[in-house]
Design an enzyme around this catalytic site. Sequence first.
Site, PDB file in Angstrom:
ATOM      1  N   ASP A   1       0.877  -1.316   0.017  1.00  0.00           N
ATOM      2  CA  ASP A   1      -0.035  -0.033  -0.048  1.00  0.00           C
ATOM      3  C   ASP A   1       0.927   1.187  -0.031  1.00  0.00           C
ATOM      4  O   ASP A   1       0.325   2.373  -0.558  1.00  0.00           O
ATOM      5  CB  ASP A   1      -0.827   0.075   1.063  1.00  0.00           C
ATOM      6  CG  ASP A   1      -1.901  -0.998   1.154  1.00  0.00           C
ATOM      7  OD1 ASP A   1      -2.181  -1.377  -0.068  1.00  0.00           O
ATOM      8  OD2 ASP A   1      -2.868  -1.141   2.117  1.00  0.00           O
ATOM      9  N   GLY A   2       1.986   1.183   0.642  1.00  0.00           N
ATOM     10  CA  GLY A   2       2.833   2.215   0.662  1.00  0.00           C
ATOM     11  C   GLY A   2       3.394   2.796  -0.734  1.00  0.00           C
ATOM     12  O   GLY A   2       3.610   3.788  -0.919  1.00  0.00           O
TER      13      GLY A   2
ATOM     14  N   ASN B   1      -4.678   8.969   2.621  1.00  0.00           N
ATOM     15  CA  ASN B   1      -4.960   8.219   4.156  1.00  0.00           C
ATOM     16  C   ASN B   1      -5.477   9.521   5.258  1.00  0.00           C
ATOM     17  O   ASN B   1      -6.532   9.327   5.643  1.00  0.00           O
ATOM     18  CB  ASN B   1      -4.010   7.607   4.670  1.00  0.00           C
ATOM     19  CG  ASN B   1      -3.672   5.860   4.040  1.00  0.00           C
ATOM     20  OD1 ASN B   1      -4.660   5.649   3.684  1.00  0.00           O
ATOM     21  ND2 ASN B   1      -2.584   5.646   4.434  1.00  0.00           N
TER      22      ASN B   1
ATOM     23  N   HIS C   1       5.613  13.090  26.223  1.00  0.00           N
ATOM     24  CA  HIS C   1       5.549  14.073  27.435  1.00  0.00           C
ATOM     25  C   HIS C   1       6.078  15.285  27.166  1.00  0.00           C
ATOM     26  O   HIS C   1       7.354  15.404  26.433  1.00  0.00           O
ATOM     27  CB  HIS C   1       6.464  13.534  28.734  1.00  0.00           C
ATOM     28  CG  HIS C   1       6.287  14.370  29.824  1.00  0.00           C
ATOM     29  ND1 HIS C   1       5.216  14.544  30.707  1.00  0.00           N
ATOM     30  CD2 HIS C   1       7.172  14.930  30.463  1.00  0.00           C
ATOM     31  CE1 HIS C   1       5.530  15.331  31.671  1.00  0.00           C
ATOM     32  NE2 HIS C   1       6.789  15.836  31.549  1.00  0.00           N
TER      33      HIS C   1
ATOM     34  N   HIS D   1      -5.239  19.917  25.546  1.00  0.00           N
ATOM     35  CA  HIS D   1      -3.911  19.474  25.386  1.00  0.00           C
ATOM     36  C   HIS D   1      -3.750  18.039  24.634  1.00  0.00           C
ATOM     37  O   HIS D   1      -4.611  16.950  25.151  1.00  0.00           O
ATOM     38  CB  HIS D   1      -2.944  19.572  26.554  1.00  0.00           C
ATOM     39  CG  HIS D   1      -1.793  19.415  26.127  1.00  0.00           C
ATOM     40  ND1 HIS D   1      -1.078  18.200  26.359  1.00  0.00           N
ATOM     41  CD2 HIS D   1      -0.685  20.422  26.142  1.00  0.00           C
ATOM     42  CE1 HIS D   1       0.330  18.549  25.919  1.00  0.00           C
ATOM     43  NE2 HIS D   1       0.347  19.880  25.790  1.00  0.00           N
TER      44      HIS D   1
ATOM     45  N   THR E   1      -7.852   2.450   8.464  1.00  0.00           N
ATOM     46  CA  THR E   1      -7.282   1.194   8.901  1.00  0.00           C
ATOM     47  C   THR E   1      -5.540   1.645   8.909  1.00  0.00           C
ATOM     48  O   THR E   1      -4.832   0.558   9.337  1.00  0.00           O
ATOM     49  CB  THR E   1      -7.156   0.225   7.701  1.00  0.00           C
ATOM     50  OG1 THR E   1      -6.881   0.615   6.424  1.00  0.00           O
ATOM     51  CG2 THR E   1      -8.547  -0.307   7.649  1.00  0.00           C
TER      52      THR E   1
ATOM     53  N   LEU F   1      -6.193   3.800  12.877  1.00  0.00           N
ATOM     54  CA  LEU F   1      -6.526   2.397  13.734  1.00  0.00           C
ATOM     55  C   LEU F   1      -5.529   2.261  14.746  1.00  0.00           C
ATOM     56  O   LEU F   1      -5.740   2.023  16.015  1.00  0.00           O
ATOM     57  CB  LEU F   1      -6.370   1.559  12.687  1.00  0.00           C
ATOM     58  CG  LEU F   1      -6.766  -0.057  13.381  1.00  0.00           C
ATOM     59  CD1 LEU F   1      -8.307  -0.264  13.646  1.00  0.00           C
ATOM     60  CD2 LEU F   1      -6.609  -1.114  12.262  1.00  0.00           C
TER      61      LEU F   1
ATOM     62  N   ALA G   1      -3.947  10.991  22.004  1.00  0.00           N
ATOM     63  CA  ALA G   1      -3.440  11.205  23.540  1.00  0.00           C
ATOM     64  C   ALA G   1      -3.812  12.463  24.000  1.00  0.00           C
ATOM     65  O   ALA G   1      -2.887  13.157  24.781  1.00  0.00           O
ATOM     66  CB  ALA G   1      -1.779  11.203  23.397  1.00  0.00           C
TER      67      ALA G   1
END
Length: 274
Positions: free
Chosen positions: A64-65, A137, A148, A167, A180, A184, A204
């Site tokens: 796919d790349g 994508n 962090h 944040h 996907t 994902l 995150a």
Amino acid sequence: MDVAVGIVAQRDNERAQALAATLIEALENATAVVDESTGAAINEDGVPVASMASRELVVSIGGDGTLLFVAREVGGTPILGVNLGEVGFLNAVDPGDAVAVVADVVESVRADGAVDGRRLDRLRAEGEGWSLEPALNEVVVHGPRRGHGGGATIEIRVDGERYAEGHADGVLVATPTGSTAYNLGESGPLVRPGADALIVNQMAATEAMPPLVVDRDAEIELSVADAETAYAISDGRNRRELEPPATVDVSVADEPVTLAGPRANFFEALEKLE
């Protein structure tokens, strides 16, 4: 009338290069050229991949790349993917069937003058005075780094209405094709190809909202603040450095990608994911 075909093999993949050579020899009613890297490997004249945009069909041999790379270079030119990768959401053709399938598509183009393909949306990301190459994508906006101390305050607006602000390492906007991929990995939802939708997914976030599925015509605005620098990235490759506060507008691009040939079985491909 001969059909103009471009063939792009995954770089440094001898199996892909050998199949490219086989296709050149086997195709009738076609004038085929290969990319420069493949040409050097199989002793054929090669051309830049971007120059294949003027051809009627481009065959991508690899994972796919490889197809993502080809799509960036040739824009709306129809692409047929031969799968040498692990999963193959975009590449539906088995290498053993490649000669027959490509020959059938070439004959169809010769008879009808066009490729009957499936159109996949791409995303356009832009800011004040700049835009990224369209993404098949996803588009990602993130702070100076992941982890962090590396995030930023990012506000998400959909059609002018605020969905979330807080944040986070970043925010991604994905097409169904990209559901996907990076999405994902960030615990976003799977979206079946063909759905008229986009996905908005925080990465995150300290006070995360659930990933959001919106209609394909939505205008998505990502505003970044509280960071020394930030980045907007298209398909993990094309990058724009931002100087917060900055805003990135994401929407469906005018020109989709056209996939020729048979469709990949979405659910079978899912079974191959680790």
